[in-house]
Design a protein around this motif. Structure first.
Motif, PDB file in Angstrom:
ATOM      1  N   ILE A  98      -7.401 -13.764  16.063  1.00 33.49           N
ATOM      2  CA  ILE A  98      -6.741 -12.976  17.109  1.00 33.49           C
ATOM      3  C   ILE A  98      -6.799 -13.728  18.432  1.00 33.49           C
ATOM      4  CG2 ILE A  98      -7.063 -10.940  18.583  1.00 33.49           C
ATOM      5  CD1 ILE A  98      -7.565  -9.306  16.129  1.00 33.49           C
ATOM      6  N   ASP A  99      -5.673 -13.794  19.087  1.00 37.60           N
ATOM      7  CA  ASP A  99      -5.544 -14.571  20.322  1.00 37.60           C
ATOM      8  C   ASP A  99      -6.275 -13.868  21.468  1.00 37.60           C
ATOM      9  OD1 ASP A  99      -4.834 -16.229  22.341  1.00 37.60           O
ATOM     10  OD2 ASP A  99      -2.666 -16.051  22.075  1.00 37.60           O
ATOM     11  N   GLN A 100      -7.322 -14.518  21.975  1.00 38.29           N
ATOM     12  CA  GLN A 100      -8.094 -13.963  23.088  1.00 38.29           C
ATOM     13  C   GLN A 100      -7.811 -14.690  24.399  1.00 38.29           C
ATOM     14  OE1 GLN A 100     -10.051 -11.335  22.761  1.00 38.29           O
ATOM     15  NE2 GLN A 100     -10.181 -11.170  20.540  1.00 38.29           N
ATOM     16  N   ASP A 101      -6.941 -15.696  24.365  1.00 37.25           N
ATOM     17  CA  ASP A 101      -6.668 -16.491  25.558  1.00 37.25           C
ATOM     18  C   ASP A 101      -5.484 -15.924  26.338  1.00 37.25           C
ATOM     19  OD1 ASP A 101      -8.701 -18.323  24.964  1.00 37.25           O
ATOM     20  OD2 ASP A 101      -7.368 -19.460  23.636  1.00 37.25           O
ATOM     21  N   PRO A 102      -5.529 -16.027  27.668  1.00 39.26           N
ATOM     22  CA  PRO A 102      -4.400 -15.535  28.466  1.00 39.26           C
ATOM     23  C   PRO A 102      -3.194 -16.455  28.343  1.00 39.26           C
ATOM     24  CG  PRO A 102      -6.010 -16.625  29.873  1.00 39.26           C
ATOM     25  CD  PRO A 102      -6.622 -16.565  28.503  1.00 39.26           C
ATOM     26  N   ASP A 103      -2.013 -15.879  28.543  1.00 39.68           N
ATOM     27  CA  ASP A 103      -0.795 -16.664  28.597  1.00 39.68           C
ATOM     28  C   ASP A 103      -0.754 -17.454  29.904  1.00 39.68           C
ATOM     29  OD1 ASP A 103       0.166 -15.837  26.144  1.00 39.68           O
ATOM     30  OD2 ASP A 103       1.158 -14.063  26.979  1.00 39.68           O
ATOM     31  N   PRO A 104       0.187 -18.375  30.061  1.00 41.44           N
ATOM     32  CA  PRO A 104       0.268 -19.151  31.309  1.00 41.44           C
ATOM     33  C   PRO A 104       0.363 -18.295  32.569  1.00 41.44           C
ATOM     34  CG  PRO A 104       1.632 -20.166  29.631  1.00 41.44           C
ATOM     35  CD  PRO A 104       1.141 -18.863  29.054  1.00 41.44           C
ATOM     36  N   ASP A 105       0.932 -17.076  32.452  1.00 41.97           N
ATOM     37  CA  ASP A 105       1.049 -16.217  33.628  1.00 41.97           C
ATOM     38  C   ASP A 105      -0.234 -15.440  33.905  1.00 41.97           C
ATOM     39  OD1 ASP A 105       1.065 -14.415  31.576  1.00 41.97           O
ATOM     40  OD2 ASP A 105       2.883 -13.363  32.207  1.00 41.97           O
ATOM     41  N   GLY A 106      -1.278 -15.653  33.085  1.00 39.70           N
ATOM     42  CA  GLY A 106      -2.558 -14.978  33.306  1.00 39.70           C
ATOM     43  C   GLY A 106      -2.712 -13.685  32.546  1.00 39.70           C
ATOM     44  N   GLY A 107      -1.656 -13.207  31.896  1.00 43.93           N
ATOM     45  CA  GLY A 107      -1.739 -11.946  31.162  1.00 43.93           C
ATOM     46  C   GLY A 107      -2.188 -12.161  29.723  1.00 43.93           C
ATOM     47  N   TYR A 108      -2.812 -11.112  29.152  1.00 46.12           N
ATOM     48  CA  TYR A 108      -3.282 -11.173  27.776  1.00 46.12           C
ATOM     49  C   TYR A 108      -2.277 -10.498  26.851  1.00 46.12           C
ATOM     50  CZ  TYR A 108      -7.807 -12.591  29.664  1.00 46.12           C
ATOM     51  OH  TYR A 108      -8.814 -13.266  30.304  1.00 46.12           O
ATOM     52  N   ARG A 109      -2.400 -10.796  25.561  1.00 49.22           N
ATOM     53  CA  ARG A 109      -1.409 -10.344  24.591  1.00 49.22           C
ATOM     54  C   ARG A 109      -1.838  -9.080  23.847  1.00 49.22           C
ATOM     55  NH1 ARG A 109       0.871 -15.769  21.538  1.00 49.22           N
ATOM     56  NH2 ARG A 109       1.471 -16.912  23.428  1.00 49.22           N
ATOM     57  N   VAL A 110      -0.837  -8.465  23.211  1.00 46.97           N
ATOM     58  CA  VAL A 110      -1.074  -7.372  22.267  1.00 46.97           C
ATOM     59  C   VAL A 110      -1.080  -7.968  20.863  1.00 46.97           C
ATOM     60  CG1 VAL A 110      -0.169  -5.233  21.282  1.00 46.97           C
ATOM     61  CG2 VAL A 110       0.015  -5.655  23.752  1.00 46.97           C
ATOM     62  N   ASN A 111      -2.117  -7.704  20.107  1.00 49.95           N
ATOM     63  CA  ASN A 111      -2.248  -8.227  18.751  1.00 49.95           C
ATOM     64  C   ASN A 111      -2.124  -7.075  17.760  1.00 49.95           C
ATOM     65  OD1 ASN A 111      -3.232 -11.129  19.413  1.00 49.95           O
ATOM     66  ND2 ASN A 111      -4.626  -9.828  20.584  1.00 49.95           N
ATOM     67  N   GLN A 112      -1.104  -7.108  16.903  1.00 48.10           N
ATOM     68  CA  GLN A 112      -0.876  -6.042  15.935  1.00 48.10           C
ATOM     69  C   GLN A 112      -1.146  -6.548  14.517  1.00 48.10           C
ATOM     70  OE1 GLN A 112       2.342  -3.190  16.764  1.00 48.10           O
ATOM     71  NE2 GLN A 112       3.180  -4.722  18.140  1.00 48.10           N
ATOM     72  N   LEU A 113      -2.004  -5.834  13.811  1.00 51.03           N
ATOM     73  CA  LEU A 113      -2.296  -6.154  12.418  1.00 51.03           C
ATOM     74  C   LEU A 113      -1.578  -5.152  11.522  1.00 51.03           C
ATOM     75  CD1 LEU A 113      -6.148  -6.904  12.476  1.00 51.03           C
ATOM     76  CD2 LEU A 113      -4.250  -8.514  12.714  1.00 51.03           C
ATOM     77  N   PHE A 114      -0.759  -5.638  10.601  1.00 53.47           N
ATOM     78  CA  PHE A 114      -0.072  -4.791   9.649  1.00 53.47           C
ATOM     79  C   PHE A 114      -0.718  -4.984   8.287  1.00 53.47           C
ATOM     80  CE2 PHE A 114       3.045  -5.850  12.933  1.00 53.47           C
ATOM     81  CZ  PHE A 114       3.425  -4.585  13.324  1.00 53.47           C
ATOM     82  N   CYS A 115      -1.201  -3.903   7.698  1.00 54.44           N
ATOM     83  CA  CYS A 115      -1.914  -4.025   6.428  1.00 54.44           C
ATOM     84  C   CYS A 115      -1.581  -2.856   5.506  1.00 54.44           C
ATOM     85  CB  CYS A 115      -3.426  -4.091   6.662  1.00 54.44           C
ATOM     86  SG  CYS A 115      -4.125  -2.660   7.501  1.00 54.44           S
ATOM     87  N   HIS A 116      -1.895  -3.018   4.223  1.00 50.90           N
ATOM     88  CA  HIS A 116      -1.706  -1.957   3.254  1.00 50.90           C
ATOM     89  C   HIS A 116      -2.758  -0.862   3.463  1.00 50.90           C
ATOM     90  CE1 HIS A 116       1.408  -3.997   1.016  1.00 50.90           C
ATOM     91  NE2 HIS A 116       0.678  -5.100   1.000  1.00 50.90           N
ATOM     92  N   ASP A 117      -2.461   0.330   2.973  1.00 46.54           N
ATOM     93  CA  ASP A 117      -3.334   1.478   3.187  1.00 46.54           C
ATOM     94  C   ASP A 117      -4.774   1.226   2.739  1.00 46.54           C
ATOM     95  OD1 ASP A 117      -1.222   2.852   4.217  1.00 46.54           O
ATOM     96  OD2 ASP A 117      -0.772   3.962   2.393  1.00 46.54           O
ATOM     97  N   ASP A 118      -4.950   0.478   1.633  1.00 46.62           N
ATOM     98  CA  ASP A 118      -6.293   0.287   1.102  1.00 46.62           C
ATOM     99  C   ASP A 118      -7.137  -0.670   1.941  1.00 46.62           C
ATOM    100  OD1 ASP A 118      -4.788  -1.908   0.484  1.00 46.62           O
ATOM    101  OD2 ASP A 118      -5.461  -2.069  -1.598  1.00 46.62           O
ATOM    102  N   LEU A 119      -6.514  -1.317   2.947  1.00 50.65           N
ATOM    103  CA  LEU A 119      -7.258  -2.216   3.830  1.00 50.65           C
ATOM    104  C   LEU A 119      -7.511  -1.607   5.204  1.00 50.65           C
ATOM    105  CD1 LEU A 119      -5.591  -5.684   3.102  1.00 50.65           C
ATOM    106  CD2 LEU A 119      -7.916  -4.980   2.528  1.00 50.65           C
ATOM    107  N   TRP A 120      -7.002  -0.389   5.415  1.00 50.24           N
ATOM    108  CA  TRP A 120      -7.119   0.228   6.740  1.00 50.24           C
ATOM    109  C   TRP A 120      -8.570   0.350   7.194  1.00 50.24           C
ATOM    110  CZ3 TRP A 120      -4.608   1.957  10.986  1.00 50.24           C
ATOM    111  CH2 TRP A 120      -5.274   2.890  11.790  1.00 50.24           C
ATOM    112  N   ARG A 121      -9.435   0.869   6.344  1.00 50.35           N
ATOM    113  CA  ARG A 121     -10.816   1.088   6.748  1.00 50.35           C
ATOM    114  C   ARG A 121     -11.552  -0.216   7.032  1.00 50.35           C
ATOM    115  NH1 ARG A 121      -9.841   5.654   3.782  1.00 50.35           N
ATOM    116  NH2 ARG A 121     -10.675   7.576   4.668  1.00 50.35           N
ATOM    117  N   GLU A 122     -11.285  -1.223   6.220  1.00 50.78           N
ATOM    118  CA  GLU A 122     -11.934  -2.515   6.474  1.00 50.78           C
ATOM    119  C   GLU A 122     -11.406  -3.144   7.767  1.00 50.78           C
ATOM    120  OE1 GLU A 122     -13.041  -6.663   4.129  1.00 50.78           O
ATOM    121  OE2 GLU A 122     -12.172  -4.948   3.066  1.00 50.78           O
TER     122      GLU A 122
END
Length: 219
Positions: A98-122
């Protein structure tokens, strides 16, 4: 246009980059809260991007329902723009990357994880361990959302209540919500922090302030 872009790129590179580590926010949404999910993420990101990252988890139905026209065409061509996590090993790899570094403008990103239902809890376990604060959109949450109640139980067992802020509205069954949390958190102390909104009307600045106040970095 080319000159403008070159000047803008140079200015962004010269802009001071954040010195402190980012505040890591985990955003969770229930089926009822999805009515306002996109609006919430956009408004929250406009403020939170200055202080840290936002991570979200979505199941495959949400991933495909939210596809833009260009992404839908890519999917039909066999080139999914939003790759779905298939197994636990891939999940752990994606979380670590997951990207923890700021973009060149100094702002941070939104990281979206898409997974199957059986992986939600993990996925929830992995992200809670790497988050400083958690925002849960429980607008529209009722007794009919039994699966969501199970997820809330797991969340409150993984993270201190002080780090969790819950959005509710007039449709939220708050008695059932508190009963679910109390049952999972017996003897642990603390209380659930709730913030009420009326439909799309939400004081985003106050939400950010409350999240920062309960963050593991500032608590």
């Amino acid at each position: 246009h080319l000159v403008f872009r070159l000047v803008l790129a140079a200015a962004m590179r010269l802009r001071p980059r954040p010195v402190d580590p980012p505040h890591r926010l985990l955003l969770l949404r229930t089926p009822g809260g999805r009515r306002y999910g996109g609006t919430l993420l956009n408004r929250l990101g406009a403020y939170w991007s200055h202080v840290g990252t936002i991570s979200t988890i979505a199941t495959t139905d949400v991933a495909y329902a939210a596809l833009e026209p260009r992404e839908f065409l890519d999917l039909l061509r066999g080139r999914p723009a939003r790759p779905v996590i298939e197994n636990a090993g891939e999940l752990r790899k994606r979380v670590v990357e997951i990207d923890q570094d700021p973009d060149p403008d100094g702002g941070y990103r939104v990281n979206q994880l898409f997974c199957h239902d059986d992986l939600w809890r993990e996925a929830l376990q992995e992200l809670v361990r790497r988050s400083d604060c958690i925002l849960v959109d429980l607008r529209g949450f009722t007794r009919a959302h039994e699966q969501v109640a199970a997820d809330i139980t797991q969340l409150t067992q993984l993270a201190p209540l002080s780090r969790i802020l819950v959005l509710v509205d007039d449709d939220t069954d708050q008695y059932f919500l508190r009963t679910t949390v109390d049952r999972a958190h017996t003897g642990a102390g603390g209380s659930l922090r709730l913030m009420r909104s009326r439909g799309r009307h939400l004081d985003t600045v106050t939400v950010v302030e409350q999240l920062a106040a309960g963050s593991a970095r500032t608590a």
